[in-house]
Design a protein around this motif. Structure first.
Motif, PDB file in Angstrom:
ATOM      1  N   UNK A   1       0.800  -1.224   0.000  1.00 17.97           N
ATOM      2  CA  UNK A   1       0.000   0.000   0.000  1.00 17.97           C
ATOM      3  C   UNK A   1       0.830   1.270   0.000  1.00 17.97           C
ATOM      4  N   UNK A   2       2.150   1.131  -0.017  1.00 17.22           N
ATOM      5  CA  UNK A   2       3.009   2.307   0.049  1.00 17.22           C
ATOM      6  C   UNK A   2       3.171   2.939  -1.332  1.00 17.22           C
ATOM      7  N   UNK A   3       3.380   4.222  -1.339  1.00 14.74           N
ATOM      8  CA  UNK A   3       3.649   4.944  -2.583  1.00 14.74           C
ATOM      9  C   UNK A   3       5.092   5.443  -2.529  1.00 14.74           C
ATOM     10  N   UNK A   4       5.782   5.300  -3.617  1.00 14.17           N
ATOM     11  CA  UNK A   4       7.158   5.789  -3.675  1.00 14.17           C
ATOM     12  C   UNK A   4       7.158   7.308  -3.795  1.00 14.17           C
ATOM     13  N   UNK A   5       8.035   7.983  -3.048  1.00 16.07           N
ATOM     14  CA  UNK A   5       8.108   9.445  -3.182  1.00 16.07           C
ATOM     15  C   UNK A   5       8.425   9.832  -4.628  1.00 16.07           C
ATOM     16  N   UNK A   6       7.839  10.918  -5.063  1.00 15.43           N
ATOM     17  CA  UNK A   6       8.086  11.412  -6.419  1.00 15.43           C
ATOM     18  C   UNK A   6       9.557  11.801  -6.568  1.00 15.43           C
ATOM     19  N   UNK A   7      10.095  11.504  -7.712  1.00 12.76           N
ATOM     20  CA  UNK A   7      11.506  11.777  -7.978  1.00 12.76           C
ATOM     21  C   UNK A   7      11.764  13.284  -8.094  1.00 12.76           C
ATOM     22  N   UNK A   8      12.934  13.676  -7.627  1.00 10.37           N
ATOM     23  CA  UNK A   8      13.314  15.090  -7.648  1.00 10.37           C
ATOM     24  C   UNK A   8      14.033  15.442  -8.945  1.00 10.37           C
ATOM     25  N   UNK A   9      14.049  16.722  -9.232  1.00  8.92           N
ATOM     26  CA  UNK A   9      14.805  17.289 -10.347  1.00  8.92           C
ATOM     27  C   UNK A   9      15.399  18.606  -9.872  1.00  8.92           C
ATOM     28  N   UNK A  10      16.219  19.228 -10.703  1.00  8.43           N
ATOM     29  CA  UNK A  10      16.836  20.496 -10.307  1.00  8.43           C
ATOM     30  C   UNK A  10      15.830  21.638 -10.381  1.00  8.43           C
ATOM     31  N   UNK A  11      16.102  22.688  -9.594  1.00  8.61           N
ATOM     32  CA  UNK A  11      15.201  23.844  -9.548  1.00  8.61           C
ATOM     33  C   UNK A  11      15.244  24.647 -10.843  1.00  8.61           C
ATOM     34  N   UNK A  12      16.437  24.826 -11.395  1.00  7.28           N
ATOM     35  CA  UNK A  12      16.573  25.675 -12.576  1.00  7.28           C
ATOM     36  C   UNK A  12      16.642  27.136 -12.171  1.00  7.28           C
ATOM     37  N   UNK A  13      17.001  28.013 -13.117  1.00  8.58           N
ATOM     38  CA  UNK A  13      17.264  29.421 -12.776  1.00  8.58           C
ATOM     39  C   UNK A  13      16.040  30.338 -12.820  1.00  8.58           C
ATOM     40  N   UNK A  14      14.867  29.826 -13.176  1.00  5.39           N
ATOM     41  CA  UNK A  14      13.752  30.735 -13.470  1.00  5.39           C
ATOM     42  C   UNK A  14      12.634  30.736 -12.426  1.00  5.39           C
ATOM     43  N   UNK A  15      12.878  30.138 -11.258  1.00  3.24           N
ATOM     44  CA  UNK A  15      11.854  30.170 -10.206  1.00  3.24           C
ATOM     45  C   UNK A  15      11.694  31.588  -9.669  1.00  3.24           C
ATOM     46  N   UNK A  16      10.437  31.978  -9.427  1.00  6.64           N
ATOM     47  CA  UNK A  16      10.160  33.259  -8.775  1.00  6.64           C
ATOM     48  C   UNK A  16       9.189  33.017  -7.624  1.00  6.64           C
ATOM     49  N   UNK A  17       9.575  33.489  -6.448  1.00  2.54           N
ATOM     50  CA  UNK A  17       8.663  33.385  -5.311  1.00  2.54           C
ATOM     51  C   UNK A  17       7.477  34.314  -5.507  1.00  2.54           C
ATOM     52  N   UNK A  18       6.391  34.008  -4.804  1.00  6.00           N
ATOM     53  CA  UNK A  18       5.280  34.944  -4.732  1.00  6.00           C
ATOM     54  C   UNK A  18       4.251  34.825  -5.820  1.00  6.00           C
ATOM     55  N   UNK A  19       4.232  33.724  -6.551  1.00  4.76           N
ATOM     56  CA  UNK A  19       3.214  33.578  -7.608  1.00  4.76           C
ATOM     57  C   UNK A  19       1.823  33.526  -6.981  1.00  4.76           C
ATOM     58  N   UNK A  20       0.838  34.144  -7.637  1.00  2.39           N
ATOM     59  CA  UNK A  20      -0.533  34.081  -7.123  1.00  2.39           C
ATOM     60  C   UNK A  20      -1.140  32.704  -7.362  1.00  2.39           C
ATOM     61  N   UNK A  21      -2.163  32.361  -6.563  1.00  2.00           N
ATOM     62  CA  UNK A  21      -2.910  31.105  -6.761  1.00  2.00           C
ATOM     63  C   UNK A  21      -3.852  31.326  -7.940  1.00  2.00           C
ATOM     64  N   UNK A  22      -3.433  30.860  -9.091  1.00  3.24           N
ATOM     65  CA  UNK A  22      -4.181  31.109 -10.323  1.00  3.24           C
ATOM     66  C   UNK A  22      -4.385  29.789 -11.062  1.00  3.24           C
ATOM     67  N   UNK A  23      -5.638  29.395 -11.229  1.00  2.00           N
ATOM     68  CA  UNK A  23      -5.915  28.095 -11.861  1.00  2.00           C
ATOM     69  C   UNK A  23      -6.067  28.184 -13.368  1.00  2.00           C
ATOM     70  N   UNK A  24      -6.049  29.391 -13.892  1.00  2.42           N
ATOM     71  CA  UNK A  24      -6.134  29.567 -15.343  1.00  2.42           C
ATOM     72  C   UNK A  24      -4.973  30.465 -15.778  1.00  2.42           C
ATOM     73  N   UNK A  25      -3.972  29.868 -16.364  1.00  2.00           N
ATOM     74  CA  UNK A  25      -2.791  30.623 -16.803  1.00  2.00           C
ATOM     75  C   UNK A  25      -2.883  31.008 -18.269  1.00  2.00           C
TER      76      UNK A  25
ATOM     77  N   UNK B   1       3.328   9.068   1.443  1.00  2.00           N
ATOM     78  CA  UNK B   1       3.725   7.737   0.981  1.00  2.00           C
ATOM     79  C   UNK B   1       2.720   6.651   1.382  1.00  2.00           C
ATOM     80  N   UNK B   2       1.809   6.992   2.279  1.00  2.00           N
ATOM     81  CA  UNK B   2       0.758   6.032   2.645  1.00  2.00           C
ATOM     82  C   UNK B   2      -0.551   6.335   1.930  1.00  2.00           C
ATOM     83  N   UNK B   3      -0.513   7.253   0.996  1.00  2.64           N
ATOM     84  CA  UNK B   3      -1.688   7.543   0.187  1.00  2.64           C
ATOM     85  C   UNK B   3      -2.651   8.529   0.815  1.00  2.64           C
ATOM     86  N   UNK B   4      -2.241   9.150   1.903  1.00  4.99           N
ATOM     87  CA  UNK B   4      -3.130  10.110   2.566  1.00  4.99           C
ATOM     88  C   UNK B   4      -3.028  11.480   1.893  1.00  4.99           C
TER      89      UNK B   4
END
Ligand SMILES: [Fe+2]
Length: 212
Positions: free
Chosen positions: A42-66, A85-88
């Protein structure tokens, strides 16, 4: 797990390390193995990581339509859920998501194609956007993610698209082409829809966070 059967001590340690037992419950090895196998299934494997990259910006609004009316680019809907990992469901999670426009350009001054989503009570998040373009440094279409939830390790990752010409029609064979994608699990199947209306694509990306 390895092919060899873990001994009782190893099983106990694995269970306790995952918070599956409180102290050392009195169980026979057979009971413990059955418990472990049931739990492991019943366990779920944690999602694999990747690099952040140079274009992250903090403070994005919660917007469901981009995707704005008239935007060029292939319409894309991205959905998924955030669980442990337990599916919760992790309904207090925050999902930062950002990507290039259809020409492969990032908005480095504003928040075009950037959002910070709060999943709903079912742990679901979703956004309407466009298929990212290619750019020279990272010539596979991709979306960046930064996901956090109280009590869990923050995950930085990226997803790719099985339909991307970069994978030459065979993402199973070519997933590691030029070392761009770090894990084949991050290359998502794409559902393509035709009319009525404009054609569009949909992908689903479920995110599994592990405890901090
Ligand atoms: Fe990127």
């Amino acid at each position: 797990m390895a092919n060899t059967k873990p001994d009782r001590r190893e099983m106990l340690e694995m269970c306790i390390s995952r918070g599956l037992l409180v102290g050392g419950a009195a169980m026979t090895q057979t009971q413990l193995l059955a418990f472990w196998q049931k739990t492991e299934a019943g366990m779920h494997q944690p999602t694999k990581a990747e690099v952040l990259g140079p274009f992250f910006r903090k403070g994005a609004p919660d917007n469901k339509v981009l995707r704005a009316p008239g935007d060029a680019g292939f319409p894309l809907k991205v959905t998924g859920r955030v669980i442990d990992t337990r599916g919760r469901i992790l309904e207090d999670a925050k999902v930062d998501l950002w990507h290039a426009d259809h020409e492969g350009l990032y908005d480095t001054r504003g928040y075009r194609y950037r959002t910070k989503l709060s999943p709903d009570a079912k742990g679901l998040y979703g956004v309407e956007t466009v298929m990212p373009g290619h750019y020279a440094d990272r010539p596979a279409q991709h979306i960046h993610y930064l996901i956090s939830a109280p009590g869990h390790k923050t995950l930085i990752t990226q997803v790719y698209f099985a339909t991307d010409p970069f994978f030459e029609g065979d993402p199973v064979k070519n997933w590691n082409k030029r070392g761009i994608a770090s894990n084949k699990e991050l290359i998502l199947p794409v559902k393509l829809f035709e009319g009525p209306g404009a054609p569009r694509a949909e992908v689903n990306f479920d995110i599994v966070l592990e405890k901090a």
